[in-house]
Design an enzyme around this catalytic site. Structure first.
Site, PDB file in Angstrom:
ATOM      1  CG  PHE A 106      -1.874   1.176   1.211  1.00 30.07           C
ATOM      2  CD1 PHE A 106      -3.012   1.149   0.416  1.00 30.07           C
ATOM      3  CD2 PHE A 106      -1.626   2.316   1.960  1.00 30.07           C
ATOM      4  CE1 PHE A 106      -3.891   2.229   0.381  1.00 30.07           C
ATOM      5  CE2 PHE A 106      -2.497   3.398   1.927  1.00 30.07           C
ATOM      6  CZ  PHE A 106      -3.631   3.360   1.139  1.00 30.07           C
ATOM      7  CG  ASP A 110       5.461   3.578   1.864  1.00 34.19           C
ATOM      8  OD1 ASP A 110       5.480   4.196   2.944  1.00 34.19           O
ATOM      9  OD2 ASP A 110       4.416   3.403   1.200  1.00 34.19           O
ATOM     10  CE  LYS A 156      -0.889   5.593   7.972  1.00 31.92           C
ATOM     11  NZ  LYS A 156      -0.613   4.900   6.717  1.00 31.92           N
TER      12      LYS A 156
END
Ligand SMILES: *Cc1c(COP(=O)(O)O)cnc(C)c1O
Length: 404
Positions: free
Chosen positions: A137, A222, A251
């Site tokens: 993702f 990532d 995040k």
């Protein structure tokens, strides 16, 4: 103000999410409170975002101080807080250059564009292939979602960006077969978060690193979810013996204020030249002031040590639950990014278990339909972990009843 309820959601919000029944009003530490005053123990932390818990007094103080000085000026002008964060984050990670954005998606979008531009300028336009992995993702812009390995998120939006190859994760043979001098970049999560809390094998990572070097392909990690102390080190790759060429992070970076970054070497960074990429809000002084504070707290070695110890405590408790109920076949992950994988007879039922946890006032996430995912605030105490385990125990009991 209008009285809002959960029904308001269905009436006026686009139905891309399906939130639980309560409406959250405020938070404090590891707890959230709904409009009826009910208290929830939060093991989701805004999807690994609220690393220092809700309404952390240090963060609240920085936000109010910075808001009184300067909130936004755009990147047409620079400012003290953006520069301070740039120095801090490059120093902590050892990368030369940083580009600031507002989200994980944007960090990956920038990384993928930079990799394409680098290969285009240095080797020519035939070197355009991006390799990524199934179940990965990388966000929701059309490029990042097309690179992500979950077709259910990318299909049905018209022609996709081309030259993207998806390979099975942790499969060295498949990777060796595919990578070539046409490969521009390889992107992966050191632990696939949304895809099921699946860790990259270290042999796989070193094979990927070596073959990227051999074929002049850029390796992008990532670490939007795994980064910022979540894994027990500042970034997960530190524990895996392989360093990427580009690192993306977001995040938890500003503890709940939108903020993200791409980090890389000077050699690669120079291929983003004047005007080739940009962002209005990226690196705004408010987000950067908070990110400076968050980085100071979480990069401290005692803080990191504490995350590792809490992780052990949590894993021990979850493994005990696994032995007690047999509804989980594996507890996996790193640090406080934890996946409890449902046994074969309960496959596909992670959302049901999540819902039943909610009924016990315990907030958890799922990762794929088969995995319960826990990403608690990193400041959670051992005692709060024990409380969480007790609530989870009750939810497991109810889950078994509900599945009969
Ligand atoms: C959450 C996430 C993203 C997307 O981040 P947004 O802030 O939602 O855009 C990208 N990659 C990984 C690994 C993530 O966990």
């Amino acid at each position: 103000m209008a009285n809002v309820t959960r029904q308001t959601y269905d009436e006026v919000m686009m139905p891309v999410y399906k939130p639980l029944e309560m409406v959250i009003e405020r938070g404090e530490g590891v707890y959230l409170y709904d409009t009826h005053g009910n208290k929830y123990l939060d093991l989701a932390a805004g999807i690994a975002v609220n690393c220092l818990g809700h309404n952390n007094p240090g963060i609240v103080k920085i936000i109010s101080e910075q808001a009184q000085k300067l909130i936004h000026v755009s990147n047409i002008f620079t400012n003290t807080k953006t520069l301070e964060l740039a120095l801090k984050i490059t120093h902590l990670t050892g990368f030369d250059k940083v580009f600031f954005v507002n989200s994980g998606t944007e960090a990956n979008e920038a990384a993928l564009k930079l990799a394409r531009r680098y290969a285009y300028e240095k080797y020519g336009e035939q070197k355009d292939e991006i390799i990524s992995f199934t179940h990965s993702f990388h966000g929701r812009t059309f490029f990042s979602v097309s690179v992500g390995g979950q077709p259910k998120y990318s299909k049905g939006f018209g022609p996709k960006p081309g030259a993207i190859t998806h390979l099975p994760f942790n499969d060295i043979k498949a990777f060796e077969k595919q990578i070539s001098d046409k490969t521009c970049a390889v992107i992966l999560e050191p632990i696939q978060g949304e895809g099921g809390v699946i860790k990259a094998d270290s042999e796989f990572l070193s094979a990927v690193r070596n073959l990227c070097d051999k074929h002049n392909a850029i390796l992008i990690f990532d670490e939007v979810q795994t980064g910022l102390a979540r894994s027990g080190t500042l970034y997960a790759y530190e524990q895996m013996g392989v360093r990427p060429d580009i690192l993306t992070t977001s995040k938890a970076l500003a503890g709940g204020i939108p903020c993200g970054a791409l980090l890389t070497s000077t050699q690669i960074a120079t291929h983003f030249s004047l005007g080739s990429h940009g962002s209005t809000f990226g690196g705004n002084p408010l987000a950067c002031a908070v990110a400076c504070y968050v980085l100071d707290v979480i990069s401290d070695k005692n803080f990191l040590q504490a995350v590792q110890e809490k992780s052990k405590h949590f894993f021990t408790g979850l493994n005990a639950l696994k032995d007690k109920y047999k509804i989980f076949k594996e507890v996996r992950g790193m640090g406080l990014l934890i996946g409890a994988v449902l046994s074969d007879e309960y496959q596909g039922k992670a959302s049901l278990l999540q819902e039943l946890c909610g009924k016990e006032n315990l907030l958890v996430l799922t990762a794929s339909p088969d995995v319960l995912r826990l990403t608690p605030p990193l400041i959670i105490s051992d005692k709060q972990i024990d409380i969480a385990l007790e609530l989870l125990d009750k939810a497991c009991n109810n889950f078994i009843q509900a599945c009969k």
